[in-house]
Design a protein around this motif. Structure first.
Motif, PDB file in Angstrom:
ATOM      1  N   LYS A   1       0.832  -1.204   0.000  1.00  0.00           N
ATOM      2  CA  LYS A   1       0.000   0.000   0.000  1.00  0.00           C
ATOM      3  C   LYS A   1       0.864   1.251   0.000  1.00  0.00           C
ATOM      4  O   LYS A   1       0.575   2.222  -0.698  1.00  0.00           O
ATOM      5  CB  LYS A   1      -0.917   0.013   1.230  1.00  0.00           C
ATOM      6  CG  LYS A   1      -2.071  -0.940   1.131  1.00  0.00           C
ATOM      7  CD  LYS A   1      -2.923  -0.871   2.376  1.00  0.00           C
ATOM      8  CE  LYS A   1      -4.020  -1.906   2.371  1.00  0.00           C
ATOM      9  NZ  LYS A   1      -4.799  -1.884   3.621  1.00  0.00           N
TER      10      LYS A   1
ATOM     11  N   GLN B   1       3.933   1.560  -1.165  1.00  0.00           N
ATOM     12  CA  GLN B   1       4.543   1.722  -2.488  1.00  0.00           C
ATOM     13  C   GLN B   1       3.550   2.296  -3.492  1.00  0.00           C
ATOM     14  O   GLN B   1       3.893   3.168  -4.291  1.00  0.00           O
ATOM     15  CB  GLN B   1       5.080   0.377  -2.993  1.00  0.00           C
ATOM     16  CG  GLN B   1       6.321  -0.091  -2.264  1.00  0.00           C
ATOM     17  CD  GLN B   1       6.747  -1.492  -2.688  1.00  0.00           C
ATOM     18  OE1 GLN B   1       6.041  -2.170  -3.427  1.00  0.00           O
ATOM     19  NE2 GLN B   1       7.902  -1.921  -2.201  1.00  0.00           N
ATOM     20  N   LYS B   2       2.296   1.817  -3.448  1.00  0.00           N
ATOM     21  CA  LYS B   2       1.278   2.340  -4.363  1.00  0.00           C
ATOM     22  C   LYS B   2       1.031   3.819  -4.112  1.00  0.00           C
ATOM     23  O   LYS B   2       0.961   4.615  -5.051  1.00  0.00           O
ATOM     24  CB  LYS B   2      -0.033   1.566  -4.200  1.00  0.00           C
ATOM     25  CG  LYS B   2      -0.049   0.230  -4.869  1.00  0.00           C
ATOM     26  CD  LYS B   2      -1.416  -0.408  -4.730  1.00  0.00           C
ATOM     27  CE  LYS B   2      -1.448  -1.787  -5.341  1.00  0.00           C
ATOM     28  NZ  LYS B   2      -2.757  -2.427  -5.187  1.00  0.00           N
ATOM     29  N   THR B   3       0.901   4.183  -2.838  1.00  0.00           N
ATOM     30  CA  THR B   3       0.613   5.588  -2.535  1.00  0.00           C
ATOM     31  C   THR B   3       1.794   6.490  -2.893  1.00  0.00           C
ATOM     32  O   THR B   3       1.586   7.593  -3.399  1.00  0.00           O
ATOM     33  CB  THR B   3       0.257   5.775  -1.046  1.00  0.00           C
ATOM     34  OG1 THR B   3       1.278   5.179  -0.239  1.00  0.00           O
ATOM     35  CG2 THR B   3      -1.081   5.151  -0.722  1.00  0.00           C
ATOM     36  N   THR B   4       3.029   6.027  -2.663  1.00  0.00           N
ATOM     37  CA  THR B   4       4.181   6.860  -3.043  1.00  0.00           C
ATOM     38  C   THR B   4       4.242   7.015  -4.557  1.00  0.00           C
ATOM     39  O   THR B   4       4.550   8.105  -5.051  1.00  0.00           O
ATOM     40  CB  THR B   4       5.502   6.263  -2.526  1.00  0.00           C
ATOM     41  OG1 THR B   4       5.616   4.903  -2.954  1.00  0.00           O
ATOM     42  CG2 THR B   4       5.593   6.349  -1.022  1.00  0.00           C
ATOM     43  N   LYS B   5       3.918   5.965  -5.296  1.00  0.00           N
ATOM     44  CA  LYS B   5       3.903   6.052  -6.761  1.00  0.00           C
ATOM     45  C   LYS B   5       2.835   7.043  -7.218  1.00  0.00           C
ATOM     46  O   LYS B   5       3.072   7.863  -8.111  1.00  0.00           O
ATOM     47  CB  LYS B   5       3.652   4.660  -7.355  1.00  0.00           C
ATOM     48  CG  LYS B   5       3.619   4.626  -8.855  1.00  0.00           C
ATOM     49  CD  LYS B   5       4.969   4.898  -9.434  1.00  0.00           C
ATOM     50  CE  LYS B   5       4.926   4.724 -10.940  1.00  0.00           C
ATOM     51  NZ  LYS B   5       5.990   5.420 -11.601  1.00  0.00           N
ATOM     52  N   GLU B   6       1.651   6.974  -6.600  1.00  0.00           N
ATOM     53  CA  GLU B   6       0.581   7.908  -6.947  1.00  0.00           C
ATOM     54  C   GLU B   6       0.991   9.337  -6.635  1.00  0.00           C
ATOM     55  O   GLU B   6       0.739  10.254  -7.413  1.00  0.00           O
ATOM     56  CB  GLU B   6      -0.697   7.560  -6.195  1.00  0.00           C
ATOM     57  CG  GLU B   6      -1.398   6.324  -6.709  1.00  0.00           C
ATOM     58  CD  GLU B   6      -2.636   5.980  -5.895  1.00  0.00           C
ATOM     59  OE1 GLU B   6      -3.104   6.839  -5.116  1.00  0.00           O
ATOM     60  OE2 GLU B   6      -3.120   4.850  -6.037  1.00  0.00           O
TER      61      GLU B   6
ATOM     62  N   GLU C   1       4.043  10.547  -6.525  1.00  0.00           N
ATOM     63  CA  GLU C   1       5.032  10.971  -7.521  1.00  0.00           C
ATOM     64  C   GLU C   1       4.365  11.350  -8.832  1.00  0.00           C
ATOM     65  O   GLU C   1       4.704  12.363  -9.445  1.00  0.00           O
ATOM     66  CB  GLU C   1       6.054   9.859  -7.754  1.00  0.00           C
ATOM     67  CG  GLU C   1       7.010   9.656  -6.611  1.00  0.00           C
ATOM     68  CD  GLU C   1       7.914   8.450  -6.808  1.00  0.00           C
ATOM     69  OE1 GLU C   1       7.809   7.796  -7.868  1.00  0.00           O
ATOM     70  OE2 GLU C   1       8.710   8.170  -5.912  1.00  0.00           O
ATOM     71  N   ASP C   2       3.398  10.536  -9.271  1.00  0.00           N
ATOM     72  CA  ASP C   2       2.689  10.831 -10.515  1.00  0.00           C
ATOM     73  C   ASP C   2       1.929  12.147 -10.416  1.00  0.00           C
ATOM     74  O   ASP C   2       1.966  12.976 -11.330  1.00  0.00           O
ATOM     75  CB  ASP C   2       1.724   9.703 -10.877  1.00  0.00           C
ATOM     76  CG  ASP C   2       2.431   8.423 -11.265  1.00  0.00           C
ATOM     77  OD1 ASP C   2       3.651   8.495 -11.568  1.00  0.00           O
ATOM     78  OD2 ASP C   2       1.786   7.357 -11.251  1.00  0.00           O
TER      79      ASP C   2
ATOM     80  N   GLN D   1       4.272  15.062 -10.432  1.00  0.00           N
ATOM     81  CA  GLN D   1       4.770  15.290 -11.783  1.00  0.00           C
ATOM     82  C   GLN D   1       3.715  15.993 -12.633  1.00  0.00           C
ATOM     83  O   GLN D   1       4.024  16.914 -13.384  1.00  0.00           O
ATOM     84  CB  GLN D   1       5.187  13.968 -12.429  1.00  0.00           C
ATOM     85  CG  GLN D   1       5.787  14.117 -13.795  1.00  0.00           C
ATOM     86  CD  GLN D   1       7.096  14.888 -13.758  1.00  0.00           C
ATOM     87  OE1 GLN D   1       7.877  14.751 -12.847  1.00  0.00           O
ATOM     88  NE2 GLN D   1       7.313  15.718 -14.763  1.00  0.00           N
TER      89      GLN D   1
END
Length: 182
Positions: free
Chosen positions: A85, A87-92, A94-95, A98
């Motif tokens: 969870k 990792q998913k939230t950090t990826k979101e 970052e997106d 950006q």
């Protein structure tokens, strides 16, 4: 001049006093936070980790070990789920950051340097160890040999002005021009 210096000294002294007072407040707040975290940790451990009582017989010890292994397994599953969870939230995040950065439109291009690179070096940089083909561009060019064709020969003859003048001089040259005109 002396009054200005006195005012400056007073201002710097006041600034130093305010700075030290703020630091003292910050230190006390940090200590309070650490104490609160410690109390919270103790409460959590008391709630989730009951005190260990070791039984006397071998069979009871084995049962206790099985229970502990089951708990460890469930905790590992929870830890894995929370990591996924996270990792998913950090990826979101970052997106989204950006996208926000792109929407602002304040992207500065980095200054690019000119680099002289051969085709081989460029392919090696892009493909790494996969690059095996040699890209010597001049070696792949087709060899062309010039052949003397009649058109080129005629053009060369016409281009030689001395020969052309000698042919047209005198009566023979005029006769040739007259016959060519007919």
């Amino acid at each position: 001049f002396f009054q200005l210096q006195k005012k400056r000294r007073a201002a710097t002294a006041r600034r130093q006093h305010l700075k030290s007072a703020m630091l003292q407040l910050a230190v006390t707040e940090i200590e309070k936070e650490q104490a609160a975290k410690e109390v919270e940790k103790q409460n959590y451990l008391a709630e989730h980790c009951p005190p260990l009582s070791l039984p006397g017989s071998m069979q009871e010890l084995q049962e206790l070990c099985k229970k502990l292994h089951a708990k460890i397994e469930s905790v590992d599953e929870e830890r894995y789920d929370t990591e996924v969870k996270l990792q998913k939230t950090t990826k979101e995040l970052e997106d989204l950051s950006q996208k926000l950065f792109d929407l602002r439109g304040k992207f500065k291009r980095p200054p690019l340097r000119r680099v002289r690179m051969s085709a081989d070096a460029m392919l090696r940089a892009l493909l790494g160890s996969k690059h095996k083909v040699c890209m010597d561009l001049r070696a792949n060019l087709k060899q062309v040999k010039k052949e003397d064709t009649e058109k080129e020969k005629d053009l060369r003859d016409v281009g030689d002005w001395r020969k052309n003048i000698e042919e047209k001089s005198g009566m023979e040259g005029r006769k040739k021009m007259f016959e060519a005109g007919e």
